[in-house]
Design an enzyme around this catalytic site. Structure first.
Site, PDB file in Angstrom:
ATOM      1  N   SER A 229     -11.395  -1.106  -0.806  1.00 17.81           N
ATOM      2  CA  SER A 229     -10.158  -1.652  -0.330  1.00 17.81           C
ATOM      3  C   SER A 229     -10.201  -1.770   1.422  1.00 17.81           C
ATOM      4  CB  SER A 229      -9.362   0.008   0.294  1.00 17.81           C
ATOM      5  OG  SER A 229      -9.064  -0.263  -1.733  1.00 17.81           O
TER       6      SER A 229
ATOM      7  N   ASP B 123       0.999  -1.106  -0.075  1.00 20.79           N
ATOM      8  CA  ASP B 123      -0.188  -0.213   0.246  1.00 20.79           C
ATOM      9  C   ASP B 123       0.575   1.219  -0.081  1.00 20.79           C
ATOM     10  OD1 ASP B 123      -2.911   1.763   0.747  1.00 20.79           O
ATOM     11  OD2 ASP B 123      -3.204   0.047   1.031  1.00 20.79           O
TER      12      ASP B 123
END
Length: 246
Positions: free
Chosen positions: A185, A2
């Site tokens: 997400s 990420d």
């Protein structure tokens, strides 16, 4: 994988970290974008995380997204291959692409051939097709649902494997506080937390879907919800669900 993690956050103080900055290898990791810190909190935060700190979790912070949440396919592939080298159990990819990217599928295959479970966001496509890499057969595609088990209207449809809470969930922010987040997400982070807890109990990852279906509550149309919502055990659904929604 990420935008990095704010490891000084109080809710992440008991987490063991390993890290690699794929974008700028010689620089320390920061999370100015804030996405990665929220993902980490849902997976392993002390107050809101799915995995208890007592499970001796190691969270691998693989920075592949920049301060704007953007990343090159080369960096993402390199991040996946680093995870393969570290022999991680689960790779969380809480982002995606509209079209297939050269080399990405090969990297995903390399991970899954090593027994690594790969989760990815179905995508916030407003009911359109699922993003890559979630669309790959080897990847567990995660849709987002709200606290009433309704599908997030932004969630992608089609190749969906499982659903998880992802609408107005509470998690750690990059400023050291707690904030509200929405999207596939964050549903993916929830799913990763559940899967990592199951995998840590020495289950065989070779038939992961067969295993996870024992930890799934059926919801509705498969192209929207997949097999249903993931939870540790059906009888624990309310407890784990409320943890995310605080």
């Amino acid at each position: 994988m990420d935008s990095g993690i704010n490891k000084t956050h109080g809710d992440l103080k008991n987490v063991n970290f390993e890290e690699v900055n794929v974008i700028e290898p010689n620089k320390p990791i920061t999370d100015k974008f804030g996405h990665g810190t929220a993902i980490a909190g849902i997976i392993a935060g002390e107050k809101v995380g799915i995995i208890s700190s007592e499970e001796n979790l190691i969270l691998y912070d693989v920075k592949v997204l920049n301060d704007k949440g953007e990343g090159t396919i080369e960096d993402i592939i390199n991040g996946i291959m680093w995870c393969v080298e570290q022999e991680v159990d689960v790779i969380n990819i809480s982002f995606g692409f509209f079209d297939d990217k050269k080399g990405l599928h090969d990297a995903i295959r390399a991970a899954t051939k090593k027994g690594i479970v790969v989760t990815a966001a179905a995508g916030n496509t407003m009911g359109l097709s699922v993003d890559y890499p979630a669309k790959y057969e080897e990847v567990l595609s995660i849709a987002s649902i709200d606290k009433d088990f309704n599908i997030d209207p932004r969630s992608g449809y089609g190749k969906v494997d499982y659903s998880a809470p992802g609408v107005k969930v509470i998690s750690t922010d990059n400023q050291g506080g707690m904030s509200e987040f929405s999207g596939t997400s964050f549903a993916t982070a929830y799913a990763t937390g559940v899967i990592a807890s199951i995998v840590s109990n020495k289950y065989n990852t070779a038939n992961i879907k067969q295993l996870l279906n024992k930890h799934t509550l059926k919801l509705n149309e498969k192209s929207v919800y997949g097999e249903g919502i993931l939870t540790f055990k059906r009888e624990y659904l309310e407890e784990t669900y409320e943890k995310v929604y605080n």
